[in-house]
Design a protein around this motif. Structure first.
Motif, PDB file in Angstrom:
ATOM      1  N   GLU A 156     -10.468  -8.862  12.987  1.00 39.39           N
ATOM      2  CA  GLU A 156     -11.502  -9.823  12.601  1.00 39.39           C
ATOM      3  C   GLU A 156     -11.254 -10.388  11.207  1.00 39.39           C
ATOM      4  N   HIS A 157     -10.403  -9.749  10.436  1.00 40.24           N
ATOM      5  CA  HIS A 157      -9.994 -10.290   9.148  1.00 40.24           C
ATOM      6  C   HIS A 157      -8.680 -11.064   9.272  1.00 40.24           C
ATOM      7  N   LEU A 158      -8.322 -11.377  10.534  1.00 44.13           N
ATOM      8  CA  LEU A 158      -7.082 -12.105  10.851  1.00 44.13           C
ATOM      9  C   LEU A 158      -5.857 -11.339  10.381  1.00 44.13           C
ATOM     10  N   GLY A 159      -5.974 -10.025  10.332  1.00 46.37           N
ATOM     11  CA  GLY A 159      -4.871  -9.194   9.872  1.00 46.37           C
ATOM     12  C   GLY A 159      -4.167  -8.482  11.011  1.00 46.37           C
ATOM     13  N   ARG A 160      -3.172  -7.693  10.632  1.00 50.44           N
ATOM     14  CA  ARG A 160      -2.423  -6.887  11.596  1.00 50.44           C
ATOM     15  C   ARG A 160      -2.314  -5.459  11.071  1.00 50.44           C
ATOM     16  N   ILE A 161      -2.276  -4.494  11.999  1.00 52.31           N
ATOM     17  CA  ILE A 161      -2.116  -3.094  11.612  1.00 52.31           C
ATOM     18  C   ILE A 161      -1.015  -2.479  12.467  1.00 52.31           C
ATOM     19  N   SER A 162      -0.160  -1.700  11.848  1.00 52.05           N
ATOM     20  CA  SER A 162       0.917  -1.023  12.557  1.00 52.05           C
ATOM     21  C   SER A 162       1.078   0.368  11.973  1.00 52.05           C
ATOM     22  N   LEU A 163       1.811   1.212  12.679  1.00 49.54           N
ATOM     23  CA  LEU A 163       2.036   2.561  12.153  1.00 49.54           C
ATOM     24  C   LEU A 163       3.450   3.014  12.466  1.00 49.54           C
ATOM     25  N   ASP A 164       3.931   3.894  11.612  1.00 51.69           N
ATOM     26  CA  ASP A 164       5.238   4.526  11.777  1.00 51.69           C
ATOM     27  C   ASP A 164       5.021   6.023  11.604  1.00 51.69           C
ATOM     28  N   SER A 165       5.433   6.817  12.582  1.00 53.60           N
ATOM     29  CA  SER A 165       5.147   8.244  12.508  1.00 53.60           C
ATOM     30  C   SER A 165       6.182   9.045  13.291  1.00 53.60           C
ATOM     31  N   GLU A 166       6.405  10.262  12.825  1.00 55.23           N
ATOM     32  CA  GLU A 166       7.249  11.222  13.529  1.00 55.23           C
ATOM     33  C   GLU A 166       6.575  12.586  13.469  1.00 55.23           C
ATOM     34  N   PRO A 167       6.689  13.387  14.519  1.00 53.93           N
ATOM     35  CA  PRO A 167       6.094  14.722  14.489  1.00 53.93           C
ATOM     36  C   PRO A 167       6.597  15.530  13.291  1.00 53.93           C
ATOM     37  N   ASN A 168       5.650  16.139  12.578  1.00 55.51           N
ATOM     38  CA  ASN A 168       5.940  16.985  11.402  1.00 55.51           C
ATOM     39  C   ASN A 168       6.603  16.216  10.265  1.00 55.51           C
ATOM     40  N   ASN A 169       6.528  14.895  10.303  1.00 56.67           N
ATOM     41  CA  ASN A 169       7.167  14.098   9.255  1.00 56.67           C
ATOM     42  C   ASN A 169       6.239  13.023   8.707  1.00 56.67           C
ATOM     43  N   GLY A 170       4.948  13.167   8.954  1.00 52.51           N
ATOM     44  CA  GLY A 170       3.981  12.252   8.357  1.00 52.51           C
ATOM     45  C   GLY A 170       3.788  10.957   9.123  1.00 52.51           C
ATOM     46  N   THR A 171       2.828  10.174   8.635  1.00 48.62           N
ATOM     47  CA  THR A 171       2.456   8.898   9.259  1.00 48.62           C
ATOM     48  C   THR A 171       2.226   7.855   8.172  1.00 48.62           C
TER      49      THR A 171
END
Length: 372
Positions: free
Chosen positions: A341-356
């Motif tokens: 709704e703020h015309l933005g985008r969200i993404s994520l990068d993650s690995e098990p036991n290695n953070g997000t």
């Protein structure tokens, strides 16, 4: 009653049994409300905040199973545990049909009772959490409808200003100059004057439309995203200290102004940071950083937590999906909706036991975002 410990309504027509339950459960951080009859139990249930009902089945006038039905009529999600001194299979089957949470046969061990109460308490909390999410969703949907309408009006204003008023001004000016030329015939001059008048009307319509928008109280305001992130980080910092997690912030010195609804943006960022705290073990870290580019503002929230399995990543923004056991996962779905709704985008990068790492990207200007 402390108001912090879970409250158990214990119902039994034998006072010694009630005293025994109270003596056993109070040291385990349970608050106890006692009742010797089903009638007393209903009165106390109505006047107190009860988390779990623990009741004997065999009681005069109104039985424990009848009390179970009456409790569920008042509060369907309150777990009711039934106790009996007789291993009666028919009673057990009837209890299950009436949706009793558990069925304990006297005499039972304290560990058995505590285990049943803890499971019931978890169920009670999850049921309340689900109800809270439903209320949040209803309120959120109302706000989103208002925001969508306002955003549509704002974008219309930008489009009208750029694609109607400016050409209308040019048309009016050129027509006036051509009409002032001596070599123009009367008929052509009248036609040019008519075109100029209509172009002037278009300009006035645009001015009236924009005046209307100015008189409408906007829910979106251009403000510094860094300031809001700093405020949310200060709220999360206490939780980080309690858990032994280091919170690092590296917000750019340049003002990160975007068009935003502060309350909703606060909810989105707070939820991501709260998730990071829950996922990060003691002595871990959480990092919050921002940067400003020509057209976008970037916000990154990283943690050294348990991470997310590759097969779960495509689903983390889906409603009701959660990587946490015994949790209803509406949070990240709402976060994505707020960012959108703020015309933005969200993404994520993650690995098990290695953070997000969550990356949020917002346009500096809605005008540029839509290319109008």
């Amino acid at each position: 009653m402390s108001g912090e410990n879970p409250t158990i309504l214990c119902v039994d027509d034998e006072p010694p049994v009630l005293r025994l339950l109270e003596d056993a459960l109070k040291p385990k951080q349970f608050d106890i409300v006692k009742a010797e009859t089903a009638e007393q139990a209903l009165e106390k249930f109505d006047s107190s905040r009860i988390d779990i009902v623990l009741t004997d089945i065999i009681m005069p006038v109104v039985s424990g199973i009848d009390l179970l039905e009456k409790i569920h009529a008042l509060s369907p999600d309150t777990p009711v545990i039934l106790m009996t001194g007789f291993a009666d299979m028919e009673k057990a089957i009837e209890a299950v049909k009436k949706e009793a949470f558990d069925f304990l046969i006297k005499p039972f061990k304290l560990d058995q009772l505590i285990g049943s109460l803890e499971k019931a308490l978890q169920f009670s909390r999850l049921a309340r959490m689900e109800a809270d999410y439903k209320r949040i969703l209803e309120d959120f949907n109302q706000q989103i409808e208002t925001l969508v309408a306002e955003r549509t009006m704002s974008l219309m204003a930008l489009t009208v200003a750029d694609r109607i008023r400016n050409p209308a001004y040019v048309t009016r000016t050129v027509c006036k100059r051509l009409a002032d030329r001596e070599e123009m015939s009367v008929k052509v001059r009248e036609g040019l004057e008519l075109i100029g008048q209509q172009a002037e009307k278009l300009g006035k319509i645009v001015d009236e439309f924009q005046a209307f928008l100015k008189n409408t109280r906007s829910l979106f305001v251009y403000e510094d995203l860094n300031a809001l992130v700093a405020d949310v980080s200060s709220l999360i910092h206490k939780e980080c200290i309690r858990k032994g997690v280091q919170l690092q912030t590296d917000l750019c010195k340049t003002s990160a102004r975007i068009n935003m609804h502060k309350n909703l943006m606060h909810v989105a960022i707070f939820h991501i940071l709260q998730n990071a705290v829950e996922a990060t073990p003691r002595d871990g870290w959480i990092s919050v950083s921002s940067s400003v580019g020509p057209d976008t503002v970037l916000l990154k929230i990283s943690d050294s937590g348990i991470g997310i399995a590759p097969e779960d990543i495509p689903r983390v923004f889906d409603p009701f999906f959660s990587t946490k056991r015994s949790r209803f996962g509406m949070g990240l779905s709402l976060v994505k909706q707020i960012v959108s709704e703020h015309l933005g985008r969200i993404s994520l990068d993650s690995e098990p036991n290695n953070g997000t790492t969550f990356t949020l990207e917002f346009p500096v200007s809605w005008f540029g975002k839509f290319g109008v």
